[in-house]
Write a protein that holds these residues in place. Structure first.
Motif, PDB file in Angstrom:
ATOM      1  N   THR A  65      -0.938  18.617  66.694  1.00 43.79           N
ATOM      2  CA  THR A  65      -1.326  17.364  66.464  1.00 43.79           C
ATOM      3  C   THR A  65      -3.164  17.328  66.163  1.00 43.79           C
ATOM      4  O   THR A  65      -3.801  18.725  66.005  1.00 43.79           O
ATOM      5  CB  THR A  65      -1.944  16.812  68.081  1.00 43.79           C
ATOM      6  N   VAL A  91      -0.705  23.075  69.848  1.00 42.34           N
ATOM      7  CA  VAL A  91      -0.326  23.307  70.811  1.00 42.34           C
ATOM      8  C   VAL A  91       1.572  23.930  71.019  1.00 42.34           C
ATOM      9  O   VAL A  91       2.148  23.984  70.062  1.00 42.34           O
ATOM     10  CB  VAL A  91      -0.440  21.679  71.817  1.00 42.34           C
ATOM     11  N   PHE A 141       5.745  14.201  80.144  1.00 44.76           N
ATOM     12  CA  PHE A 141       6.082  15.581  79.555  1.00 44.76           C
ATOM     13  C   PHE A 141       5.904  17.120  80.958  1.00 44.76           C
ATOM     14  O   PHE A 141       6.522  16.530  81.485  1.00 44.76           O
ATOM     15  CB  PHE A 141       3.809  15.633  79.673  1.00 44.76           C
ATOM     16  N   HIS A 153      -6.408  20.492  82.352  1.00 48.74           N
ATOM     17  CA  HIS A 153      -7.549  20.718  81.161  1.00 48.74           C
ATOM     18  C   HIS A 153      -7.489  19.149  80.244  1.00 48.74           C
ATOM     19  O   HIS A 153      -5.976  18.850  80.618  1.00 48.74           O
ATOM     20  CB  HIS A 153      -6.704  21.999  80.562  1.00 48.74           C
ATOM     21  N   LEU A 173      -5.028  20.914  65.961  1.00 43.71           N
ATOM     22  CA  LEU A 173      -4.636  21.890  67.467  1.00 43.71           C
ATOM     23  C   LEU A 173      -3.484  22.508  66.928  1.00 43.71           C
ATOM     24  O   LEU A 173      -2.136  21.091  66.428  1.00 43.71           O
ATOM     25  CB  LEU A 173      -4.969  21.550  68.368  1.00 43.71           C
ATOM     26  N   TRP A 197      -4.322  13.278  69.784  1.00 46.61           N
ATOM     27  CA  TRP A 197      -3.430  13.750  70.886  1.00 46.61           C
ATOM     28  C   TRP A 197      -2.422  13.252  71.385  1.00 46.61           C
ATOM     29  O   TRP A 197      -1.959  12.560  72.671  1.00 46.61           O
ATOM     30  CB  TRP A 197      -4.803  12.772  72.529  1.00 46.61           C
ATOM     31  N   ASN A 198      -1.543  13.282  70.549  1.00 42.19           N
ATOM     32  CA  ASN A 198       0.042  13.066  70.294  1.00 42.19           C
ATOM     33  C   ASN A 198       0.672  14.388  69.151  1.00 42.19           C
ATOM     34  O   ASN A 198       0.748  14.384  68.110  1.00 42.19           O
ATOM     35  CB  ASN A 198       0.261  12.108  69.647  1.00 42.19           C
ATOM     36  N   PRO A 199       0.764  15.523  70.623  1.00 42.85           N
ATOM     37  CA  PRO A 199       1.251  15.942  69.932  1.00 42.85           C
ATOM     38  C   PRO A 199       2.713  16.064  69.239  1.00 42.85           C
ATOM     39  O   PRO A 199       3.628  15.572  69.539  1.00 42.85           O
ATOM     40  CB  PRO A 199       1.745  17.791  70.358  1.00 42.85           C
ATOM     41  N   TRP A 231     -12.462  22.368  76.029  1.00 41.47           N
ATOM     42  CA  TRP A 231     -12.141  21.993  77.338  1.00 41.47           C
ATOM     43  C   TRP A 231     -12.675  22.363  78.377  1.00 41.47           C
ATOM     44  O   TRP A 231     -13.549  23.022  78.371  1.00 41.47           O
ATOM     45  CB  TRP A 231     -10.483  22.721  77.079  1.00 41.47           C
ATOM     46  N   GLU A 234       0.821  27.218  78.237  1.00 40.44           N
ATOM     47  CA  GLU A 234       1.320  26.961  77.113  1.00 40.44           C
ATOM     48  C   GLU A 234      -0.417  27.353  76.408  1.00 40.44           C
ATOM     49  O   GLU A 234      -1.528  27.670  77.024  1.00 40.44           O
ATOM     50  CB  GLU A 234       1.354  25.533  77.372  1.00 40.44           C
ATOM     51  N   GLU A 237      -7.192  15.290  66.665  1.00 41.95           N
ATOM     52  CA  GLU A 237      -7.571  15.290  67.949  1.00 41.95           C
ATOM     53  C   GLU A 237      -8.861  14.790  67.545  1.00 41.95           C
ATOM     54  O   GLU A 237      -9.857  15.213  67.001  1.00 41.95           O
ATOM     55  CB  GLU A 237      -7.933  16.172  68.548  1.00 41.95           C
ATOM     56  N   LEU A 282      -8.717  14.029  75.030  1.00 41.18           N
ATOM     57  CA  LEU A 282      -7.224  14.261  75.525  1.00 41.18           C
ATOM     58  C   LEU A 282      -7.498  12.617  76.697  1.00 41.18           C
ATOM     59  O   LEU A 282      -7.486  12.833  77.797  1.00 41.18           O
ATOM     60  CB  LEU A 282      -7.339  15.396  75.804  1.00 41.18           C
ATOM     61  N   HIS A 330      -3.803  17.311  81.671  1.00 41.99           N
ATOM     62  CA  HIS A 330      -2.661  17.989  81.701  1.00 41.99           C
ATOM     63  C   HIS A 330      -2.646  18.845  82.980  1.00 41.99           C
ATOM     64  O   HIS A 330      -3.445  20.015  82.757  1.00 41.99           O
ATOM     65  CB  HIS A 330      -1.987  18.533  80.732  1.00 41.99           C
ATOM     66  N   TRP A 339       5.756  10.348  76.130  1.00 43.34           N
ATOM     67  CA  TRP A 339       5.859  12.182  75.966  1.00 43.34           C
ATOM     68  C   TRP A 339       6.761  12.758  77.042  1.00 43.34           C
ATOM     69  O   TRP A 339       7.376  13.549  77.437  1.00 43.34           O
ATOM     70  CB  TRP A 339       4.501  12.765  76.244  1.00 43.34           C
ATOM     71  N   PHE A 342      -3.089  27.132  72.776  1.00 44.57           N
ATOM     72  CA  PHE A 342      -3.571  26.896  71.970  1.00 44.57           C
ATOM     73  C   PHE A 342      -3.778  27.239  70.668  1.00 44.57           C
ATOM     74  O   PHE A 342      -4.699  28.414  70.864  1.00 44.57           O
ATOM     75  CB  PHE A 342      -4.805  25.872  72.192  1.00 44.57           C
TER      76      PHE A 342
HETATM   77  C1  PHB Z   1      -1.861  19.705  76.608  1.00 48.81           C
HETATM   78  O1  PHB Z   1      -2.024  18.783  77.738  1.00 48.81           O
HETATM   79  O2  PHB Z   1      -1.780  20.297  76.706  1.00 48.81           O
HETATM   80  C2  PHB Z   1      -2.433  19.056  75.155  1.00 48.81           C
HETATM   81  C3  PHB Z   1      -1.470  17.395  75.132  1.00 48.81           C
HETATM   82  C4  PHB Z   1      -1.697  16.400  74.222  1.00 48.81           C
HETATM   83  C5  PHB Z   1      -2.941  17.165  73.009  1.00 48.81           C
HETATM   84  C6  PHB Z   1      -2.837  18.649  72.767  1.00 48.81           C
HETATM   85  C7  PHB Z   1      -2.612  19.054  73.756  1.00 48.81           C
HETATM   86  O3  PHB Z   1      -2.571  16.385  72.174  1.00 48.81           O
END
Ligand code: PHB
Ligand code: FE
Length: 334
Positions: A241, A310, A74, A298, A308, A225-227, A268, A257, A243, A247, A251, A71, A259
């Motif tokens: 992504t 994001v 990120f 989170h 999910l 877990w990889n948007p 969460w 942000e 899941e 995660l 983060h 990322w 969801f």
């Molecule tokens: C997030 O940190 O918001 C996040 C990161 C990776 C994901 C989903 C959410 O797969």
């Protein structure tokens, strides 16, 4: 310990030694030392004149480093756990130990150091190259990969060097990159319909309009877990992504942000961004939407593989606006 020549792609990578017994290389990044053994990754730093160290399970550590690398550090904070992590300054990156842990920072035994992004990136990539064994995929769900543990045993370059498929046109259109239909439907998404939408264009617009089945696309994702960024509209990024399990990072947000839970369920854990004290636990079921405020961290848990969306806001000056208090941390005040 043996001295070892740097054979990594970047000369910015600093190597301390190679362990005779386990076969793993120990790395240096500024005043941090990274080493691993059969079970644990160890990070060492000095504060208040004495040495401190922190252990993480090797699998959790490698999953976290993999996300940070993939990322590009990120938005905001990538906490590998409650002690270590990185903060992105978009050009440089802080590596910290204890700085965002209430107890360690109050005791003054935390340490933070800033690095130019290429140096920390090269070091993290070198750690992945050396510490990820054959058969272990840090992007995969635990049930779908081999073990991260044991002495050095081969490598898994394909898994850690996965590249992003960049679209050239709207996905699905003639001449665009493939939608990865070669990947099998995941064992947990066998009930997801695989039919594509039918598009009827007005005469004269053929080849300019397209639609594709996003659920089909996601049902074939081989990573967790990889948007992936599937749509960009000015600063609005839609990042769907899939899941499963946990995660691999906490983060910490430098902006709001959103969801949208598009299938199944994720739990969460929400905590204070600065000291990690717990705030809330949220259970999101299919169809639920929530905003993650700019002042929290989170981490999500998904037992059954879920989908999910994001929604990220890539407006460049947002971090300063939230940090200065110009913008409130919540998107809506009730
Ligand atoms: C997030 O940190 O918001 C996040 C990161 C990776 C994901 C989903 C959410 O797969
Ligand atoms: Fe987040």
């Amino acid at each position: 310990m043996n001295s070892v020549k740097n054979t990594f792609a970047s000369e910015q990578v600093e190597i301390v030694a190679k362990d005779d017994l386990t076969g793993y290389i120990t790395f240096k990044l500024g005043n941090f030392i990274f080493s691993r053994d059969e079970y644990f990754a160890k990070v060492t730093w000095t504060a208040k004149g004495s040495e401190h160290s922190h252990l993480m399970s090797a699998d959790a550590f490698l999953r976290a480093v993999m996300r940070d690398v993939a990322w590009g550090f990120f938005y905001g904070w990538v906490n590998f756990d409650h002690v270590i992590g990185t903060q992105n300054h978009y050009g440089s990156v802080d590596m910290y130990a204890g700085t965002f842990n209430g107890v360690l920072s109050a005791a003054g035994v935390d340490y933070v150091e800033n690095f130019e992004t290429p140096k920390i990136m090269a070091t993290f990539k070198a750690i992945l190259h050396d510490w990820v064994n054959e058969g272990f995929d840090p992007f995969a769900a635990p049930e779908e990969t081999g073990s991260a543990f044991g002495r050095k045993n081969g490598e898994n370059i394909e898994a850690i060097d996965r590249y992003r498929i960049a679209t050239k046109r709207m996905p699905g259109m003639e001449g665009d990159s493939p939608l990865r239909e070669d990947l099998p439907v995941n064992r947990q998404f066998l009930d997801v319909p695989q039919d594509e939408p039918l598009v009827h264009c007005e005469p004269g617009f053929e080849g300019q309009l397209s639609a594709f089945n996003l659920f089909k696309y996601m049902s074939r994702s081989d990573v967790t877990w990889n948007p992936s960024v599937t749509s960009v509209c000015k600063a609005s990024l839609f990042c769907p992504t899939t899941e499963e399990y946990i995660l691999p990072i906490f983060h910490g947000n430098d902006r709001v942000e959103w969801f949208m839970q598009i299938s199944d369920e994720i739990t969460w854990d929400i905590a204070d961004k600065n000291d990690g004290s717990p705030f809330a636990r949220i259970i999101m079921k299919a169809g639920d939407i929530c905003a993650m405020p700019a002042d929290i961290r989170h981490q999500g848990y998904s037992t059954k593989r879920s989908m999910l969306l994001v929604w990220e806001n890539a407006t460049p000056d947002l971090p300063e606006k939230y940090a200065s208090g110009e913008l409130p941390p919540y998107p809506v005040s009730f």
